[in-house]
Design an enzyme around this catalytic site. Structure first.
Site, mmCIF file in Angstrom:
data_model
loop_
_atom_site.group_PDB
_atom_site.id
_atom_site.type_symbol
_atom_site.label_atom_id
_atom_site.label_comp_id
_atom_site.label_asym_id
_atom_site.label_seq_id
_atom_site.Cartn_x
_atom_site.Cartn_y
_atom_site.Cartn_z
ATOM 1 N N ASP A 223 12.083 -1.748 0.503
ATOM 2 C CA ASP A 223 10.686 -1.468 0.149
ATOM 3 C C ASP A 223 10.588 -0.591 -1.097
ATOM 4 O OD1 ASP A 223 10.147 -2.740 2.492
ATOM 5 O OD2 ASP A 223 8.933 -1.138 3.361
ATOM 6 N N ASP A 224 9.412 -0.603 -1.709
ATOM 7 C CA ASP A 224 8.996 0.331 -2.776
ATOM 8 C C ASP A 224 9.588 0.070 -4.161
ATOM 9 O OD1 ASP A 224 7.655 1.491 -0.705
ATOM 10 O OD2 ASP A 224 8.821 3.339 -0.660
ATOM 11 N N HIS A 273 4.368 -5.817 -1.035
ATOM 12 C CA HIS A 273 4.249 -4.464 -0.449
ATOM 13 C C HIS A 273 3.035 -3.757 -1.059
ATOM 14 C CE1 HIS A 273 5.516 -1.096 1.860
ATOM 15 N NE2 HIS A 273 6.049 -0.384 0.883
ATOM 16 N N HIS A 277 0.808 0.740 -3.562
ATOM 17 C CA HIS A 277 1.206 1.538 -2.407
ATOM 18 C C HIS A 277 0.103 2.433 -1.848
ATOM 19 C CE1 HIS A 277 4.035 3.350 0.418
ATOM 20 N NE2 HIS A 277 4.872 2.401 0.073
ATOM 21 N N HIS A 364 15.164 1.419 1.322
ATOM 22 C CA HIS A 364 14.326 1.599 0.129
ATOM 23 C C HIS A 364 15.230 1.597 -1.098
ATOM 24 C CE1 HIS A 364 11.930 3.218 3.432
ATOM 25 N NE2 HIS A 364 10.867 2.888 2.719
HETATM 26 ZN ZN ZN Z 1 6.562 1.681 1.084
#
Ligand code: ZN
Length: 407
Positions: A223-224, A273, A277, A364
Site C-alpha cells: 500500500d501507499d 488505494h 489517501h 507498505h
Molecule cells: Zn494506506
C-alpha cells in the site's frame, strides 16, 4: 574495468539524484493522522521552499492540536506537479485539515513557478504577457467575485496558479476556504507556450504466471506507493519468481509511471488505494467517487488496464463506500504492522509465524525496512512451498477450489 564500473556507478547515481520523487508520509498516531505527499524535485532552491511551506503547516497543525482546537484531526497535504518544456517547474501544494470540530475542512494552498534557466521564481504577473495583464486580471476578478463577492483586484498578482493538462487554475484562500477559478489553457495569454506531453495508452501484455491450485498460495500486497523503493521491490520479486498486488495512490501514478508499467509487465497487479489517501469513510459520496474514479483513470491511462480491487484507506469500509464503487473491496488477513515495527527481521517473522494458505499479507513500499523484510520473507515462503499470486489470481484459485470454475 574498475574505471568502467565507477563510471557506470556515477551515471547511475547522478541519474538517481536528478529524477524527481514524491515524499510520502502516512502516519496514524494519538496526535492524529498525518497524510502528506509532495514532490522532491532535486532542485535545491525549489525543495527548500516546498519544505519550508510543509514545516510551517506542521507548526500550525501541532500548535492548534496542542491548544485543543482540533479533535481527532487529519492533516492532508497533496500536490500537483508539472515539469514543462524541461525548463519550468510548476507545483501546487494543497493543505486540508479535517476533524470532528471543524467542518467543512480547513484549506490552504501554496504554489510556485520556477524557471530553471534563470534560476528564479516567477509570479502570476510574470508569466502573463504584459499587454494582456489588464484584461486577464479583470476577467479573473469577475470570475472570483461570482464565488466570493468581497474578492479584491489587488489579490490577483499573488494568487497561486497551476497548469495541469489543458487547464490553468487560480487559487485563493479566504477564511480557511479554498476558491478556484479555471481557464482553458489556450485561453490564457502566457508568455511561454507549452506543448502538453501525451500520456502513453499502450496495452501491456503481462507475463502469465502458472499456478497449481492444489498447492498453497499467498498474496502479498503493498500500500501507499509507488515510491523510490518500488523498483527494488520489483527486483526482489523477480529474483524469487514472485508477483504482488500494489495498491497505489492516484496522485503518484504519473510520477512513477515507468515502475508501474514494469510491475504490470512482470505479472504483478495494480490496485486502487484512492487518489490522495484521504480518510475515505469520512468523505461525502461525491468525494468518494472522485477519489476512486480519478485513480482508476490515471492507472488505466498508463497501463491500459483498469484496476479491479479497491483497498480503502485505513482499511475502513462502510455502506457509503460500497454504494459508490463496483470495485472489489480488498482488505488483508496478515498485518505485520510494518508502519510501526522497525526491524525487518521482526516484520518477516511476524508473517512467517502465522501465514497460511490463501492469506493476504499487508506491506507498505514506502519503508526501507519493508523492502528488507521482503528479502527474508520471499525465499522462506518459497522454501515452505508457497506460490505467490496476485489478488485476481487468488480469486481464481479460490473459485477453482470451490468447484465453481469450468475451464
Ligand atoms: Zn494506506
Amino acid at each position: 574495468m574498475k574505471r568502467i564500473i565507477l563510471f557506470c556507478l556515477i551515471l547511475f547515481l547522478t541519474g538517481c539524484t536528478k529524477s524527481p520523487s514524491v515524499f510520502t508520509m502516512v502516519e496514524r498516531a494519538d496526535t492524529g493522522i498525518r497524510n502528506v505527499h509532495y514532490p522532491i524535485t532535486k532542485v535545491k532552491k525549489v525543495d527548500e521552499v516546498l519544505n519550508s511551506y510543509v514545516n510551517e503547516v506542521y507548526q500550525i497543525f501541532f500548535t492548534h492540536h496542542a491548544n485543543g482546537k482540533y479533535l481527532c484531526p487529519e492533516l492532508n497535504i497533496d500536490y500537483i506537479y508539472q515539469h514543462l518544456e524541461d525548463r519550468y517547474l510548476n507545483i501546487t501544494l494543497f493543505t486540508y485539515i479535517l476533524d470532528e470540530v471543524n467542518h467543512p475542512p480547513i484549506d490552504d494552498v501554496f504554489s510556485l513557478f520556477f524557471d530553471k534557466s534563470s534560476h528564479s521564481f516567477l509570479s502570476l504577473k510574470e508569466v502573463i504577457k504584459e499587454e494582456s495583464w489588464e484584461n486577464f486580471s479583470s476577467l479573473t476578478k469577475v470570475k472570483f467575485q461570482q464565488q466570493l463577492p468581497s474578492f479584491q483586484e489587488q489579490e490577483i498578482q499573488n494568487l497561486a496558479f497551476q497548469i495541469e493538462e489543458e487547464v490553468f487554475s487560480l487559487y485563493f484562500v479566504h477564511e480557511e476556504e479554498l476558491f478556484t477559478v479555471t481557464f482553458p489553457l489556450d485561453a490564457v495569454p502566457l508568455k511561454f507556450s507549452f506543448e502538453p506531453s501525451p500520456t502513453p495508452q499502450e496495452k501491456i501484455i503481462p507475463v502469465s504466471n502458472s499456478i497449481d491450485p492444489k498447492l498453497p498460495v499467498v498474496a502479498i500486497t503493498f500500500d501507499d506507493g509507488p515510491t523510490d523503493y518500488t523498483n527494488e521491490v520489483l527486483q526482489i520479486l523477480k529474483e524469487n519468481d514472485a508477483v504482488a498486488t500494489f495498491f497505489v495512490l492516484g496522485n503518484k501514478v504519473e510520477m512513477y509511471q515507468n515502475v508501474i508499467r514494469d510491475l504490470v509487465k512482470n505479472g504483478s497487479e495494480i490496485g486502487n488505494h484512492t487518489y490522495n489517501h484521504k480518510w475515505l469513510s469520512r468523505l461525502s459520496e461525491g468525494e468518494i467517487r472522485f477519489q476512486i474514479e480519478k485513480t482508476q483513470e490515471k492507472i488505466k491511462n498508463i497501463t491500459g488496464i483498469a484496476p479491479k480491487f479497491l483497498r480503502p484507506t485505513y482499511g475502513e469500509v462502510n455502506q457509503k463506500i460500497r454504494r459508490n464503487t463496483d470495485l472489489n473491496i480488498a482488505l488483508w488477513t496478515v498485518d505485520p504492522k510494518d508502519w510501526k515495527q522497525k526491524s525487518p527481521q521482526k516484520i518477516a517473522s511476524s508473517i512467517l509465524d502465522i501465514v497460511e494458505d490463501e492469506d493476504i499479507i499487508l506491506l507498505h513500499d514506502n519503508h526501507k525496512r519493508s523492502v528488507s523484510a521482503l528479502k527474508i520473507l520471499l525465499p522462506e515462503l518459497k522454501k515452505q512451498g508457497y506460490q505467490f499470486v496476485t489478488l485476481s489470481e487468488l480469486t481464481e484459485v479460490k473459485r477453482i477450489r470451490e468447484g465453481k470454475f469450468f475451464p
